[in-house]
Design a protein around this motif. Structure first.
Motif, PDB file in Angstrom:
ATOM      1  N   PRO A   1      20.935  65.662 -76.618  1.00  0.00           N
ATOM      2  CA  PRO A   1      19.484  65.601 -76.809  1.00  0.00           C
ATOM      3  C   PRO A   1      19.041  66.555 -77.919  1.00  0.00           C
ATOM      4  N   LEU A   2      18.029  66.132 -78.694  1.00  0.00           N
ATOM      5  CA  LEU A   2      17.521  66.941 -79.800  1.00  0.00           C
ATOM      6  C   LEU A   2      16.022  67.185 -79.681  1.00  0.00           C
ATOM      7  N   GLY A   3      15.536  67.346 -78.475  1.00  0.00           N
ATOM      8  CA  GLY A   3      14.116  67.618 -78.305  1.00  0.00           C
ATOM      9  C   GLY A   3      13.297  66.343 -78.313  1.00  0.00           C
ATOM     10  N   SER A   4      12.130  66.396 -78.968  1.00  0.00           N
ATOM     11  CA  SER A   4      11.239  65.237 -78.933  1.00  0.00           C
ATOM     12  C   SER A   4      10.532  65.057 -80.271  1.00  0.00           C
ATOM     13  N   HIS A   5       9.968  63.868 -80.424  1.00  0.00           N
ATOM     14  CA  HIS A   5       9.156  63.547 -81.599  1.00  0.00           C
ATOM     15  C   HIS A   5       8.011  62.663 -81.125  1.00  0.00           C
ATOM     16  N   ASN A   6       6.788  63.101 -81.408  1.00  0.00           N
ATOM     17  CA  ASN A   6       5.601  62.363 -80.932  1.00  0.00           C
ATOM     18  C   ASN A   6       5.655  62.136 -79.422  1.00  0.00           C
ATOM     19  N   ASP A   7       6.080  63.176 -78.699  1.00  0.00           N
ATOM     20  CA  ASP A   7       6.152  63.162 -77.228  1.00  0.00           C
ATOM     21  C   ASP A   7       7.178  62.175 -76.679  1.00  0.00           C
ATOM     22  N   HIS A   8       8.113  61.746 -77.504  1.00  0.00           N
ATOM     23  CA  HIS A   8       9.201  60.888 -77.044  1.00  0.00           C
ATOM     24  C   HIS A   8      10.527  61.633 -77.219  1.00  0.00           C
TER      25      HIS A   8
ATOM     26  N   ASN B   1      14.288  62.562 -90.840  1.00  0.00           N
ATOM     27  CA  ASN B   1      15.653  63.080 -90.945  1.00  0.00           C
ATOM     28  C   ASN B   1      15.733  64.578 -90.688  1.00  0.00           C
ATOM     29  N   GLN B   2      14.622  65.288 -90.910  1.00  0.00           N
ATOM     30  CA  GLN B   2      14.620  66.729 -90.637  1.00  0.00           C
ATOM     31  C   GLN B   2      14.955  67.027 -89.186  1.00  0.00           C
ATOM     32  N   LYS B   3      14.629  66.092 -88.286  1.00  0.00           N
ATOM     33  CA  LYS B   3      14.870  66.318 -86.865  1.00  0.00           C
ATOM     34  C   LYS B   3      16.178  65.711 -86.381  1.00  0.00           C
ATOM     35  N   THR B   4      16.899  65.051 -87.271  1.00  0.00           N
ATOM     36  CA  THR B   4      18.131  64.386 -86.855  1.00  0.00           C
ATOM     37  C   THR B   4      19.293  64.755 -87.774  1.00  0.00           C
ATOM     38  N   VAL B   5      19.407  64.048 -88.895  1.00  0.00           N
ATOM     39  CA  VAL B   5      20.535  64.253 -89.812  1.00  0.00           C
ATOM     40  C   VAL B   5      20.606  65.702 -90.288  1.00  0.00           C
ATOM     41  N   ASN B   6      19.466  66.252 -90.717  1.00  0.00           N
ATOM     42  CA  ASN B   6      19.470  67.611 -91.252  1.00  0.00           C
ATOM     43  C   ASN B   6      19.892  68.644 -90.208  1.00  0.00           C
ATOM     44  N   VAL B   7      19.515  68.394 -88.963  1.00  0.00           N
ATOM     45  CA  VAL B   7      19.888  69.311 -87.878  1.00  0.00           C
ATOM     46  C   VAL B   7      21.410  69.422 -87.782  1.00  0.00           C
ATOM     47  N   ILE B   8      22.093  68.284 -87.805  1.00  0.00           N
ATOM     48  CA  ILE B   8      23.555  68.293 -87.664  1.00  0.00           C
ATOM     49  C   ILE B   8      24.217  68.863 -88.923  1.00  0.00           C
ATOM     50  N   GLU B   9      23.728  68.451 -90.097  1.00  0.00           N
ATOM     51  CA  GLU B   9      24.311  68.956 -91.343  1.00  0.00           C
ATOM     52  C   GLU B   9      24.184  70.472 -91.423  1.00  0.00           C
ATOM     53  N   ASN B  10      23.017  71.009 -91.069  1.00  0.00           N
ATOM     54  CA  ASN B  10      22.824  72.461 -91.107  1.00  0.00           C
ATOM     55  C   ASN B  10      23.647  73.165 -90.034  1.00  0.00           C
ATOM     56  N   ALA B  11      23.815  72.500 -88.892  1.00  0.00           N
ATOM     57  CA  ALA B  11      24.579  73.118 -87.797  1.00  0.00           C
ATOM     58  C   ALA B  11      26.042  73.298 -88.176  1.00  0.00           C
ATOM     59  N   ILE B  12      26.657  72.283 -88.800  1.00  0.00           N
ATOM     60  CA  ILE B  12      28.086  72.389 -89.096  1.00  0.00           C
ATOM     61  C   ILE B  12      28.371  73.269 -90.312  1.00  0.00           C
TER      62      ILE B  12
ATOM     63  N   CYS C   1      16.235  60.698 -70.773  1.00  0.00           N
ATOM     64  CA  CYS C   1      15.987  61.807 -69.842  1.00  0.00           C
ATOM     65  C   CYS C   1      16.354  63.168 -70.419  1.00  0.00           C
ATOM     66  N   GLY C   2      16.817  63.201 -71.663  1.00  0.00           N
ATOM     67  CA  GLY C   2      17.067  64.477 -72.329  1.00  0.00           C
ATOM     68  C   GLY C   2      18.233  65.268 -71.780  1.00  0.00           C
ATOM     69  N   VAL C   3      19.331  64.584 -71.410  1.00  0.00           N
ATOM     70  CA  VAL C   3      20.515  65.290 -70.910  1.00  0.00           C
ATOM     71  C   VAL C   3      21.735  64.900 -71.734  1.00  0.00           C
TER      72      VAL C   3
ATOM     73  N   VAL D   1      17.670  72.905 -83.773  1.00  0.00           N
ATOM     74  CA  VAL D   1      16.557  72.188 -83.141  1.00  0.00           C
ATOM     75  C   VAL D   1      15.360  73.120 -82.977  1.00  0.00           C
ATOM     76  N   VAL D   2      15.625  74.355 -82.572  1.00  0.00           N
ATOM     77  CA  VAL D   2      14.542  75.337 -82.417  1.00  0.00           C
ATOM     78  C   VAL D   2      13.894  75.635 -83.764  1.00  0.00           C
ATOM     79  N   LEU D   3      14.708  75.804 -84.794  1.00  0.00           N
ATOM     80  CA  LEU D   3      14.166  76.081 -86.132  1.00  0.00           C
ATOM     81  C   LEU D   3      13.296  74.924 -86.624  1.00  0.00           C
TER      82      LEU D   3
END
Length: 610
Positions: free
Chosen positions: A435-442, A265-276, A193-195, A473-475
């Motif tokens: 939540p980290l947004g969506s991928h292929n509408d999921h 990984n660009q939408k998961t691992v990389n997001v966290i690594e770049n964030a920290i 549910c994206g929360v 996530v926006v980037l």
């Protein structure tokens, strides 16, 4: 005069009677229409349920009044919340997701401790929410109350068992909501549910006043849209001695778990690594194979592991953790509710009744071993994470099912959804979902696990990281991956590199083999064998997503490549995509009907899909 007086005085009562009757009739019509709409919705006809179908009962429990100054302002003043249908409310009958339960139980004499603590800090409870019956289930549906509508993906199920609480937050009907988490019951719907959500460490927040499913696994969890609200609820419910924000923190990425996730990984691992990277206090992250770590540090788990090859030991360990979690749930549910099930024989949904029967019919000669594994796993994670470590992994490995699907939940779907929730459930560790947004509408999300008792440490880190994560996530959502431009192939040189790769493979130098095959592909990207051979090396390294991708490319180049079908089948089987894996083995057999690996794989998967 007396006559007119009697007539006049008699006229007003008659008018009142007619007014009352009119109101009553109108009320009946309104209730009948509401019931008609709900029945229509439950039958799957067009039209959304009221309030997204999140609530099974509306009520209002006002908060304790704000004390006068100089008392501090209540932390949750002005906020509203809901609670799953297994939280007891004084004067009401909690339904545990099932009308037969509600019919056979009395009103609660007092309110659940967690609900009372939140009201004492200014929050208003506005209702009980729909849940999977008796706390079982992962899809979020309910035979009697319907499936709440997933606000971020209305065509998909909301996840369970605390579906209504997740939906009530996602649909902005309340500021936050409570649920209990036994085997992912809060974390799965939060992901779908994206929360945001937080599952507390086992035993840290009182479950007194909730209906138990499995007391060794049950924990209190909560959902929110705003990390500040998530944190404030934690400040109210969590004791002060459960950790804070330390000077240095260490993230551990569970690389083997990310291999099962069908998201780049660009939408998961990389997001966290770049964030920290932009935040102070975080050491460079470490990448680990959490399955192999558990396999080597939880010795009693070996009794529950399926026989595997060396490369699959880690995946087998993760599945074994999930197996022990489910066995422990069945054992304790049987102790708690077997008499009621056998006496009342409640009407249950098909998938729920299967789980309940598994629990009621559960027998084991060695219950003690389940608790030993639980204790060893908690100690192993404490040894890994200590007081400043956070394990990062996907919340689930599977996407939500389509809503109103008539198909029963497949073992493959349940295995993928529950692949990772057992780590925190069985160990009793705390876990946060972002939540980290969506991928292929999921919808996609990541989870953060800290050692048992480090709840406030984890919550404060979620607060600390959240804004930076959302920026990343926006980037990422704006990224366009440039197409690869192939150079002219040097066929002879590519063949030599392939031979070197084969030699490295034979002596079990898998990384070197990958390196040689990759160089061959750079020189000649039209040879299916290079991709297929590299896929074999990736399988040995446990890099299943890369192996599947290479087999995809090999089959684009050569649709009759039997080895590519077989290797893709293995990659898909390991990451629990059983149906797709079975199709691959059958493709291979259609080309080579007597292929031993294909026949063996087909038999193995047919057994898993039963």
């Amino acid at each position: 005069m007396d006559s007119s007086a009697r007539s006049g005085s008699g006229g007003y009562p008659n008018a009142r009677v007619w007014i009352i009757a009119g109101v009553a009739v109108a009320g009946v019509i309104v209730l009948a229409e509401a019931a008609r709409r709900r029945r229509r919705w439950l039958r799957g006809k067009p039209g959304d349920p009221p309030e997204s179908g999140a609530f099974c009962e509306r009520l209002e429990l006002a908060p304790v009044p704000q004390p006068p100054p100089p008392a501090a302002r209540q932390l949750l003043s002005g906020l509203t919340f809901a609670a799953s249908d297994n939280f007891e409310i004084e004067g009401y009958v909690s339904g545990f997701g099932n009308p037969d339960w509600k019919r056979t139980h009395k009103a609660a004499p007092c309110t659940a401790i967690a609900v009372t603590m939140l009201r004492n800090q200014g929050a208003t409870c506005v209702g009980s929410t729909v849940m999977d019956e008796l706390g079982f289930g992962v899809a979020g549906g309910n035979l009697h109350y319907g499936t709440p509508v997933n606000p971020v993906s209305p065509s998909l199920v909301p996840g369970g068992s605390c579906s209504g609480s997740a939906v009530s937050v996602s649909a902005q009907l309340v500021d936050f909501a409570l649920g209990t988490d036994t085997t992912g019951d809060v974390r799965i719907p939060a992901s779908f549910c994206g929360v945001l959500c937080f599952k507390s460490s086992h035993g840290v927040v009182s479950t007194l006043g909730t209906i138990a499913n499995s007391q060794s696994l049950d924990t209190i969890g909560w959902f929110a849209r705003d990390p500040r609200v998530l944190h404030c609820v934690g400040d109210v419910l969590l004791p002060a001695a459960t950790g804070g924000l330390t000077q240095t923190r260490q993230l551990f990425f569970a690389d083997d778990c990310f291999q099962l996730l069908q998201v780049p990984n660009q939408k998961t691992v990389n997001v966290i690594e770049n964030a920290i990277q932009a935040l102070p206090g975080y050491l460079p992250p470490k990448h680990i194979n959490i399955g192999q770590y558990i396999n080597s540090h939880v010795p009693s788990l070996k009794d529950f592991c399926e026989p595997t090859t060396g490369m699959q030991e880690g995946m087998s360990a993760l599945k074994a953790v999930s197996t022990v979690m489910l066995l422990l749930q069945r054992y304790e549910f049987k102790i708690n509710h077997e008499d009621w099930i056998n006496t009342v024989k409640p009407k249950l949904g098909l998938d729920i009744s299967t789980r309940v029967l598994q629990a009621v019919n559960f027998t084991s000669d060695n219950i003690k071993s389940l608790y030993i594994v639980r204790n060893e796993l908690r100690a192993a994670l404490k040894n890994l994470l200590k007081d400043t470590g956070i394990l990062v992994l996907p919340t689930t490995a599977g996407y939500p099912l389509k809503r109103n699907s008539k198909q029963r939940l497949s073992p493959g779907f349940e295995d993928r959804v529950c692949a990772f929730v057992g780590i925190a459930a069985l160990s009793g560790c705390c876990q946060a979902v972002i939540p980290l947004g969506s991928h292929n509408d999921h919808p996609i999300s990541l989870s953060f696990v800290a050692a048992h008792g480090s709840d406030k440490f984890l919550l404060r880190n979620v607060m600390h990281m959240y804004s930076s994560i959302k920026e990343q996530v926006v980037l990422v959502s704006k990224l366009v991956i440039a197409p690869v431009i192939n150079n002219d192939a040097d066929v002879d040189a590519a063949e030599l590199l392939k031979d070197k790769g084969n030699n490295a493979f034979k002596v079990r130098h898998w990384p070197k083999a990958v390196e040689f095959y990759s160089k061959a592909i750079k020189l000649n990207d039209t040879n299916a064998t290079y991709y297929c051979n590299r896929a074999a090396a990736y399988l040995e390294l446990g890099r299943y997503k890369q192996a599947e991708a290479d087999c995809d490319q090999a089959l684009l180049l050569d649709k009759k490549n039997v080895k590519a079908y077989l290797r893709r089948g293995i990659a898909r089987e390991v990451v629990l995509n059983y149906q797709e894996a079975l199709q691959d083995f059958r493709h291979a057999l259609s080309l080579e009907p007597r292929n031993k690996a294909g026949l063996s794989g087909e038999r193995r998967l047919q057994n898993k899909l039963r």
